[in-house]
Design an enzyme around this catalytic site. Structure first.
Site, PDB file in Angstrom:
ATOM      1  N   GLY A  78      -3.913  -2.972  -6.814  1.00  0.00           N
ATOM      2  CA  GLY A  78      -2.562  -3.234  -6.331  1.00  0.00           C
ATOM      3  C   GLY A  78      -1.639  -2.387  -7.180  1.00  0.00           C
ATOM      4  N   CYS A  79      -0.469  -2.102  -6.684  1.00  0.00           N
ATOM      5  CA  CYS A  79       0.382  -1.148  -7.395  1.00  0.00           C
ATOM      6  C   CYS A  79       1.030  -1.773  -8.627  1.00  0.00           C
ATOM      7  CB  CYS A  79       1.433  -0.616  -6.447  1.00  0.00           C
ATOM      8  SG  CYS A  79       2.621   0.498  -7.180  1.00  0.00           S
ATOM      9  N   GLN A  80       1.422  -3.026  -8.534  1.00  0.00           N
ATOM     10  CA  GLN A  80       2.203  -3.615  -9.626  1.00  0.00           C
ATOM     11  C   GLN A  80       1.514  -4.763 -10.351  1.00  0.00           C
ATOM     12  OE1 GLN A  80       6.299  -4.333  -9.085  1.00  0.00           O
ATOM     13  NE2 GLN A  80       6.571  -2.727  -7.589  1.00  0.00           N
TER      14      GLN A  80
END
Lengths: 148, 413
Positions: A53-55
């Site tokens: 996931g990006c964050q």
């Protein structure tokens, strides 16, 4: 004891979220669920078990007991952890068939789809995909073993 | 401190009325928009200028002999002149309209870079660059077997100028750094960076995406060879940006894209290119964007850049003082010279969770790596929450944000 179906559990969750009128309260509940989700083995926090996931990072492991898939998961975001707790409640301890066919409509019904699942930031969508992939892999394996 | 924060630089209430979006609610609460480093909101004058163009004189430019095409062409050219004046470029032909900063950097990397960078050459960038000022150079270096050299930063998030001096070598062919860091707010000593490079005749590109609307940029005094920025961060629409380049450089550079408008004559045997700036503006340009950018410049001038800077600094100082009182807060980016970006982490908490909880209070901040992944790695953090202020933000909004943040931390811990 009769086990509840995935749809019944989903309905339960939808009903629970129906009590909250605003988003802050909904998230407080999710955070509470996240804080309670414990017991992910430290040695399983590896890159191999990571769902990108990006964050936030999510770790996911699976096991099989009596033909049912057991999911264990963790995240460095307590909100994502709360969402994981909901997914585990719905999907863990189910047969591969049930997991593959689960529509997971509760995510939309409680308004989370609009808020979270649509973005690439939290890995929730990626995690659901991963859970279904495991189920498909187990099913394929089972079918192969039956043939042999 | 009280004197600073209560001082009326301009009438906030009046200014806020210029921005229709600031009147709306988010999740049932008034919208507190603190993601201005990502994009700014648009005043009525910009929205109306675009509407007016489509309602009254929409036509393709530089071709038609009829009145509305002439009007549209004039408006487009006038916007270029406004940009020239805004950054004090010598000539309007040094202003190339692009899609944004990203395209402007790519244009230089593709055109100037492919013409001038050879094997074993070196390009210097900094550790605090946005991905848009990293990846185009990285791709160029891979293609040409050239090397990327990185100016390091200190714990405060300031560039280490002595290290920069040491990086400059006979192999250095270009320097590309940001004027203001998007994730830290650091204002870099760009004039010094340019002059050090020029001592060795090395051209410099400045990424001004975070700077042009915060501080007066004078490209002639700065003496940068290229200066890139985006319209949408300076109250203009998305999809329009600027590459300023010195005419003598732009003239020698090959086109970046080819097609209509960038030619002077075409036959199947040979095409002759148009003069700058048209040489770099192939195809039908973003006319509404350019007109919107012109209107945004008029708007900024009507408020006054100095007033804008002063108010934004007051907001930053106040927010910095207030946020520092919250236990477990660590501000990322504590440079002496800083623009209105407040990046922070809270011990033991994920930035994503903070962002989500602030959103439930109607406060819009950015969370994550801010397209500066190498910089986050350097600080040893997965990302930050970032509040970035514009002149239409108020001290009351900062107070509301601080309260919402305290509440979020209490719930999350």
């Amino acid at each position: 004891m009769e086990t509840k179906t995935i749809e019944e559990i989903e309905d339960e969750i939808t009903e629970e979220f129906g009590f909250f009128s605003d988003w802050q309260d909904k998230y407080e509940y999710i955070i509470e669920l996240g804080k309670k989700l414990k017991g992910f083995p430290e040695d399983k926090r590896t890159d191999d078990n990571k769902v990108k996931g990006c964050q936030s990072s999510v770790w996911l492991t699976t096991g099989i007991e009596n033909g049912l898939i057991i999911f264990k998961s963790d995240s460095d975001s307590v909100i994502v952890k709360g969402l994981i707790a909901l997914l585990i409640r719905v999907l863990s301890g189910r047969s591969p068939e049930e997991i593959i066919n689960a529509k997971l409509e509760f995510i939309d019904k409680i308004g989370l789809k609009q808020h979270l699942a649509g973005t690439r930031t939290n890995g929730l969508a990626a995690m659901i995909k991963q859970m279904k992939m495991y189920a498909m892999a187990y099913k394929a394996k089972e079918q192969l073993e039956h043939k042999i | 401190m009280e004197a600073v924060i209560t001082k009326k630089i301009f009438d906030s209430d009046k200014v806020r009325k210029d921005f229709p979006i600031l009147q709306r609610a988010a999740g049932g609460k008034p919208l507190v928009y603190f993601d201005n480093a990502a994009t700014s909101q648009k005043p009525n004058s910009v929205i109306n200028a675009i509407g007016n163009y489509y309602k009254n004189y929409n036509a393709n430019i530089h071709r038609g002999l009829y009145s509305i095409s002439i009007e549209a062409s004039e408006a487009y050219d006038k916007a270029r002149e406004k940009v020239r004046e805004y950054i004090n470029a010598r000539e309007a032909r040094e202003i190339i309209f692009t899609r944004g900063t990203t395209e402007a950097v790519n244009l230089v990397a593709y055109s100037y870079g492919r013409q001038n960078i050879k094997e074993d050459d070196e390009i210097i960038i900094s550790a605090m660059e946005h991905h848009a000022n990293i990846v185009p150079w990285q791709v160029l270096c891979e293609e040409k077997k050239a090397k990327l050299k990185i100016i390091p930063v200190n714990d405060k998030g300031e560039l280490l100028i002595n290290d920069y001096k040491k990086l400059i070598s006979p192999r250095t062919k270009l320097v590309a750094v940001c004027h203001i860091s998007n994730s830290l707010g650091t204002i870099n000593p760009v004039k010094e960076i340019v002059s050090l490079a020029h001592e060795k005749n090395i051209p410099v590109l400045i990424d001004g995406a975070q700077a042009v609307h915060h501080t007066k940029v004078d490209v002639r005094s700065l003496n940068a060879d290229f200066y890139a920025f985006s319209g949408h961060k300076m109250y203009a629409p998305m999809g329009i940006g600027v590459l300023y380049g010195k005419a003598k450089l732009l003239e020698t550079m090959p086109p970046y894209q080819t097609g209509g408008d960038m030619i002077s004559s075409v036959s199947f045997e040979k095409t002759l290119y148009n003069e700058i700036p048209m040489k770099f503006e192939a195809g039908t340009p973003n006319v509404e964007g350019a007109i919107g950018l012109g209107a945004a410049i008029d708007y900024i001038n009507s408020i006054g850049l100095e007033n804008i800077s002063e108010h934004e600094s007051a907001l930053l100082n106040y927010a910095t003082d207030e946020i520092s009182k919250i236990e477990g807060i660590r501000i990322i980016g504590t440079a002496e010279n800083k623009a209105s970006v407040l990046s922070f982490v809270v011990e033991g908490l994920n930035a994503l969770d903070i962002g989500i909880m602030l959103d439930t209070s109607g406060v819009a901040v950015r969370t994550g790596q801010h397209c500066t992944e190498p910089l986050m790695d350097w600080f040893g953090i997965p990302g930050t929450a970032r509040a970035s202020f514009a002149f239409y933000n108020t001290i009351e909004e900062v107070d509301f944000f601080i309260d919402a943040l305290k509440n979020a931390v209490r719930i999350l811990k």
